[in-house]
Design a protein around this motif. Structure first.
Motif, mmCIF file in Angstrom:
data_model
loop_
_atom_site.group_PDB
_atom_site.id
_atom_site.type_symbol
_atom_site.label_atom_id
_atom_site.label_comp_id
_atom_site.label_asym_id
_atom_site.label_seq_id
_atom_site.Cartn_x
_atom_site.Cartn_y
_atom_site.Cartn_z
ATOM 1 N N ALA A 69 0.829 -1.206 0.000
ATOM 2 C CA ALA A 69 0.000 0.000 0.000
ATOM 3 C C ALA A 69 0.861 1.252 0.000
ATOM 4 O O ALA A 69 1.948 1.271 0.556
ATOM 5 C CB ALA A 69 -0.896 -0.007 1.229
ATOM 6 N N ARG A 70 0.358 2.287 -0.644
ATOM 7 C CA ARG A 70 1.051 3.574 -0.643
ATOM 8 C C ARG A 70 0.175 4.642 -0.010
ATOM 9 O O ARG A 70 -1.049 4.607 -0.120
ATOM 10 C CB ARG A 70 1.389 3.977 -2.085
ATOM 11 N N PHE A 113 -14.697 11.028 9.876
ATOM 12 C CA PHE A 113 -13.750 11.324 8.806
ATOM 13 C C PHE A 113 -12.313 11.184 9.301
ATOM 14 O O PHE A 113 -11.454 10.680 8.620
ATOM 15 C CB PHE A 113 -13.941 12.766 8.309
ATOM 16 N N LYS A 114 -12.099 11.686 10.523
ATOM 17 C CA LYS A 114 -10.748 11.815 11.038
ATOM 18 C C LYS A 114 -10.020 10.462 11.089
ATOM 19 O O LYS A 114 -8.909 10.323 10.582
ATOM 20 C CB LYS A 114 -10.809 12.423 12.446
ATOM 21 N N GLU A 115 -10.699 9.498 11.677
ATOM 22 C CA GLU A 115 -10.098 8.168 11.801
ATOM 23 C C GLU A 115 -9.773 7.563 10.447
ATOM 24 O O GLU A 115 -8.702 6.993 10.252
ATOM 25 C CB GLU A 115 -11.095 7.224 12.479
ATOM 26 N N GLN A 116 -10.744 7.684 9.533
ATOM 27 C CA GLN A 116 -10.555 7.069 8.221
ATOM 28 C C GLN A 116 -9.473 7.819 7.442
ATOM 29 O O GLN A 116 -8.689 7.212 6.721
ATOM 30 C CB GLN A 116 -11.873 7.044 7.449
ATOM 31 N N ASP A 121 -4.170 8.082 5.028
ATOM 32 C CA ASP A 121 -2.858 8.735 4.998
ATOM 33 C C ASP A 121 -1.733 7.713 5.055
ATOM 34 O O ASP A 121 -0.736 7.823 4.359
ATOM 35 C CB ASP A 121 -2.711 9.707 6.184
ATOM 36 N N ARG A 122 -1.919 6.721 5.909
ATOM 37 C CA ARG A 122 -0.886 5.694 6.058
ATOM 38 C C ARG A 122 -0.818 4.792 4.828
ATOM 39 O O ARG A 122 0.198 4.198 4.536
ATOM 40 C CB ARG A 122 -1.182 4.841 7.299
ATOM 41 N N GLY A 123 -1.931 4.682 4.156
ATOM 42 C CA GLY A 123 -1.981 3.818 2.968
ATOM 43 C C GLY A 123 -2.780 2.562 3.240
ATOM 44 O O GLY A 123 -2.526 1.862 4.213
ATOM 45 N N VAL A 124 -3.780 2.314 2.393
ATOM 46 C CA VAL A 124 -4.576 1.098 2.564
ATOM 47 C C VAL A 124 -4.582 0.277 1.273
ATOM 48 O O VAL A 124 -4.467 0.810 0.178
ATOM 49 C CB VAL A 124 -6.048 1.400 2.963
#
Ligand code: ADP
Ligand code: MG
Length: 478
Positions: A69-70, A113-116, A121-124
């Motif tokens: 993931a990026r 929104f914040k959690e998702q 941001d980290r990449g999924v």
């Protein structure tokens, strides 16, 4: 016959399938998984409950197992029409990826929104979303869809019903042209055909059941009822519903009761509860945590009756539903197929009973035309009871007792009006509200004393008990 091990899935995926207890792929899985693994576009058409989720999830995670993931660029995208469905697909992902290290984010209403955002941001590896919520995230600039290699559209026909087609088209255009597309629907409307022609490239088309067929494991029936007065329609339908539930007796382990309108979902659930039935409503106006709780209760068996609207229930994976009651005839005939597809899943037996009033007859005809069969007419247990009583009142000791119990249930609670309709109050003087019924419409408490299904489900004109005719005359006279 195809085995999962023939399908070239990742060994870790095979292990998870084995853990889930699946013995062999369903036809749509056997058909869709091989071309999907080859990187081809797939157009899968199969009725509800045939295992479409795994048809795209299993090849998808096998393909994603290679690569990483990026940040902010999900590698795959699954679009679902409702948040319940999206949450369910997410659960399926967790099940099938339990031996792998794949990450996912869920973009649905009711989740912050914040959690998702943080996850994205980290990449999924996998992003599961409803179209509106996905576009919200996209517009906030938190998300890039240019890294999407695999895009899934699940329950496309419901997307169409819900007006999501423009959103889907927009999302398609935000993903790379080179993506692989897996597209699933229970039915193929012309508008869906158009979308697939535009956005799928030389897809492998896998059509398992004929369009809009209903599963053969479902016993269907319809009760034709004529309200005694227009303003009594609601309460008389609810009386009939209870009578049908009672008539099914212990065979009815649990049920989904469908109403066309949210307001009727609420009224029906409330009414059932008043009469001592374990029922809860689910529809789009209830908040997410409430819906999740209700659904969880229904899944784990602590809730017996789920009263639902079409949108809330579409595609929900609820195993072991023994019964579906159509409190209303759906106005879109395809919804009938979806509704009753909640029962009789994965080869199990199921029963689907519907209430049809004269007003519904046009929609009902459309349903019979769609499913290409005559839905067996079931005798109205309320009418039958009334007629039987009129014919030989003395012989039925049991009914005399019931009649007594009925007396306090005066007609007052039955009065209700159309949309502002209030739930009829169960008479307070009685210790056991379950036993209370509307005057003269007392359904049988148990099906035990009766002949059982074969006696009851009667094809048109096959054998018509005399008291039915009597009750028609009665109605004509009134
Ligand atoms: P659909 O999306 O076609 O309506 P689902 O993917 O929700 O159907 O699957 C319906 C049910 O069948 C689920 O409970 C699922 O776990 C189960 N199921 C799926 N594939 C198999 C299989 N190969 N063997 C047994 N059960 C399966
Ligand atoms: Mg599905």
């Amino acid at each position: 016959m195809t085995k999962f091990s023939d399908l070239k899935l990742d060994p870790k995926v095979l292990k998870a399938i084995d853990d889930a207890g699946y013995e062999k792929p369903t036809p749509i899985q056997a058909g869709a998984i091989p071309p999907a693994l080859e990187g081809r576009d797939v157009l899968g058409i199969a009725q509800t409950g045939t295992g479409k989720t795994a048809s795209f999830t299993l090849p998808m995670i096998t393909l994603l197992a290679k690569g990483r993931a990026r940040a902010r660029m999900p590698r795959s995208l699954v679009l679902c029409p409702t948040r319940e469905l999206a949450a369910q697909v997410a659960e399926n992902f967790d099940t099938y990826t339990k031996h792998m290290k794949l990450t996912k984010a869920l973009l649905i209403g009711g989740v912050s929104f914040k959690e998702q955002d943080a996850l994205i941001d980290r990449g999924v590896d996998v992003l599961i979303a409803t179209p509106g919520r996905l576009l919200d995230h996209f517009e906030r600039g938190k998300l890039l869809l240019t890294g999407v290699q695999i895009m899934v559209v699940d329950e496309a026909d419901r997307m169409l019903d819900m007006g999501f087609i423009p959103d889907i088209e927009r999302i398609f255009s935000l993903t790379p042209f080179t993506r692989q597309t897996l597209f699933f629907s229970a039915t193929m409307a012309p508008e869906i055909e158009r979308i697939t022609n535009t956005f799928l490239s030389a897809p492998e088309r896998i059509e398992v059941a004929r369009q809009a067929t209903t599963s053969e494991t479902i016993t269907q029936g319809v009760v034709m009822m004529k309200p005694s007065r227009r303003d009594r329609e609601g309460s008389e339908k609810r009386t009939l519903l209870r009578a049908l539930i009672e008539q099914e007796g212990e065979k009815c382990k649990n049920a989904i009761i469908f109403c066309n309108r949210k307001v009727d979902v609420d009224i029906t659930a409330k009414s059932l509860k008043k009469y001592g039935y374990d029922a809860s409503p689910i529809h789009g106006d209830l908040d997410q945590s409430h819906r999740t709780k209700t659904l969880d209760g229904f899944r784990d068996g602590t809730l017996r009756f789920l009263v639902a609207s079409d949108v809330a229930a579409r595609g929900l994976d609820i195993p072991n539903v023994s019964h579906v009651f159509n409190f209303d005839v759906p106005s879109h005939s395809e919804d009938y197929v979806h509704r009753i597809g909640r029962t009789g899943r994965a080869g199990r037996e199921g029963t689907a009973l519907m209430i049809c009033t004269p007003r519904d007859e046009k929609n009902f005809d459309a349903i019979e035309a769609l499913v290409k069969m005559e839905i067996p007419r079931v005798e109205n247990p309320v009418q039958a009871k009334k007629a039987a009583k009129a014919e030989k009142p003395e012989e039925k000791v049991e009914e005399k007792v019931e009649e007594k119990a009925e007396k306090p249930a005066r007609s007052k609670p039955a009065r209700s009006r159309k949309s502002s309709e209030k739930v009829e109050a169960a008479p307070e003087k009685q210790p056991e509200p379950v036993k209370q019924e509307q005057p003269q419409q007392q359904p049988k408490k148990q099906s035990r004393g009766r002949g059982g299904r074969d006696n009851r489900v009667v094809g048109m004109g096959d054998h018509m008990p005399s008291f039915i005719a009597l009750s028609f005359e009665e109605r004509r006279a009134s």
